[in-house]
Design an enzyme around this catalytic site. Structure first.
Site, PDB file in Angstrom:
ATOM      1  N   HIS A  67      25.800  76.756  58.476  1.00  0.00           N
ATOM      2  CA  HIS A  67      26.454  77.404  59.613  1.00  0.00           C
ATOM      3  C   HIS A  67      27.177  78.667  59.142  1.00  0.00           C
ATOM      4  CE1 HIS A  67      28.889  76.644  63.574  1.00  0.00           C
ATOM      5  NE2 HIS A  67      28.397  77.874  63.509  1.00  0.00           N
ATOM      6  N   ARG A 110      25.013  74.979  69.131  1.00  0.00           N
ATOM      7  CA  ARG A 110      25.452  73.735  68.510  1.00  0.00           C
ATOM      8  C   ARG A 110      24.235  72.837  68.302  1.00  0.00           C
ATOM      9  NH1 ARG A 110      29.150  76.313  67.393  1.00  0.00           N
ATOM     10  NH2 ARG A 110      31.379  75.892  67.629  1.00  0.00           N
ATOM     11  N   GLN A 141      27.861  68.240  60.646  1.00  0.00           N
ATOM     12  CA  GLN A 141      28.014  69.306  59.668  1.00  0.00           C
ATOM     13  C   GLN A 141      29.091  68.930  58.667  1.00  0.00           C
ATOM     14  OE1 GLN A 141      26.653  73.186  62.321  1.00  0.00           O
ATOM     15  NE2 GLN A 141      28.682  73.164  61.453  1.00  0.00           N
ATOM     16  N   ASN A 173      33.859  86.310  66.933  1.00  0.00           N
ATOM     17  CA  ASN A 173      32.611  86.431  66.168  1.00  0.00           C
ATOM     18  C   ASN A 173      31.365  86.526  67.048  1.00  0.00           C
ATOM     19  OD1 ASN A 173      32.390  83.744  66.999  1.00  0.00           O
ATOM     20  ND2 ASN A 173      32.978  82.924  65.010  1.00  0.00           N
TER      21      ASN A 173
END
Length: 382
Positions: free
Chosen positions: A336, A288, A317, A150
């Site tokens: 996210h 992050r 998260q 990704n």
């Protein structure tokens, strides 16, 4: 298959490993049924809206029929926190755990200790910092991710966030949905990207792609990393290497964070580090959330030292409702999402299936996918 080739095309060579850890839980081609647990986000009604939406609980990376046809047990859940959660029930006897950075199952040393059958930890995507990698190495586990799956998705998203902040887009959007019309309230802090100095902290796969995408905007491009990019790419992008991070930060109008989360980078951007940046700096962070000191970022946004902050990574998260980044001014935060486009999902689902096929056969994974192998951590996590 092109999708499978794309998922394994990037190169991340591990440094030469030392002697094999005697406690390594060897990956074998044992014919018995394996118990595989996947932890993904729940899509509910959205799961049926796109047949390629495979990264959710309901569609389970599209590998359920394949796994079950071979006699394996495949359990998927989004319930990953607390002593009574669904994941905890399966920790003692699972063989493989698949999770994602988008809805991470935090694999602590305590969980690893209790997972007596666990051999393999797979990240559907990139970034395995939700796993205690030192504990995994000590236990002889293999940790792997779908390297490169990704990076294009995240780099494109970073470029979008830079433009959103520079052009002060969000206040204009909010005016429209609120029925307002006040051009001055937007334009007094809207700028062109051309001519601005943009620095990336980290110039790995994503950082390099971002530099290439920024080149047509005629920016001044800087980068800081432990390893210089190739002279060819420096020439192509015009990017200049900055050996000293603080020196680079003092020059930047826009800072993009592209470094992995390690013990060295955890909390790196604290009050002192932020003070070294220009007043009015814009920051984009899709790396992050824990790389940033949460309160220091919020305070700097409120004071105006940070003129805008955008990203899609938080710690923890999912982010709690009282997370201070939700309420700081001039932020363009999202859940996210940058690395879980449909295209990225297809790539990391194919990569996970490929590694599971290799695992069942006792074969090696693509070298760049390993994060922990035979007691050794990949170089970027050391």
């Amino acid at each position: 298959m092109a999708m499978k080739r794309a998922a394994s095309s990037a190169v991340r060579a591990l440094s030469a490993s030392s002697a094999v850890n005697s406690f390594t839980r060897h990956l074998s081609s044992a014919p018995e049924s394996k118990k595989i647990v996947g932890v993904f986000y729940k899509a509910n009604d959205y799961a049926t809206k796109n047949p390629n939406f495979v990264g959710c609980v309901e569609n389970s990376l599209g590998i359920r029929d394949w796994l079950e046809s071979q006699g394996h047990k495949y359990i998927v859940t989004d319930d990953k926190e607390g002593p009574g959660c669904e994941l905890e029930k399966h920790i003692p006897d699972l063989d493989v755990l698949i999770t994602t950075p988008f809805h991470p199952a935090y694999v602590t040393a305590e969980r690893i200790k209790r997972a007596k059958n666990l051999q393999l930890l797979l990240t559907a995507g990139i970034g395995s910092d939700h796993i205690d990698l030192n504990a995994a190495a000590e236990a002889g586990l293999t940790v792997a991710e779908v390297t490169g799956s990704n990076v294009v998705s995240v780099a494109e998203d970073e470029l979008m966030r830079i433009l959103i902040l520079v052009r002060n887009f969000l206040p204009g959007y909010h005016q429209v949905i609120n029925g307002d019309w006040n051009v001055a309230a937007i334009s007094y802090r809207a700028y062109d990207l051309e001519g601005k100095t943009v620095g990336t902290v980290g110039a790995g796969r994503i950082g390099r792609l971002l530099l290439q995408r920024l080149k047509p905007f005629n920016c001044n491009l800087l980068y800081h990393d432990r390893i210089k990019i190739s002279p060819e790419l420096e020439k192509e992008t015009g990017a200049k290497f900055e050996e000293d991070l603080d020196t680079m930060l003092s020059k930047c109008d826009i800072v993009v964070v592209n470094t992995p989360l390690t013990e060295k980078t955890r909390g790196m951007f604290n009050k002192e580090k932020i003070s070294k940046m220009k007043k009015g700096v814009l920051i984009v962070n899709n790396a992050r959330g824990a790389i940033m000191d949460t309160q220091a970022v919020a305070d700097a946004c409120h004071s105006g030292h940070i003129a805008g902050y955008s990203g899609d990574v938080w710690y923890p998260q999912p982010a709690p409702k009282d997370h201070p980044w939700r309420y700081m001014p001039n932020q363009a935060m999202t859940p996210h999402i940058s690395g879980t486009t449909i295209d990225a999902q297809l790539r990391y689902a194919a990569g996970v299936k490929d590694m599971l096929e290799r695992y069942f056969k006792g074969e090696e994974f693509p070298a760049q996918n390993y994060i922990v192998k035979e007691g050794e951590l990949a170089s970027q996590y050391r």
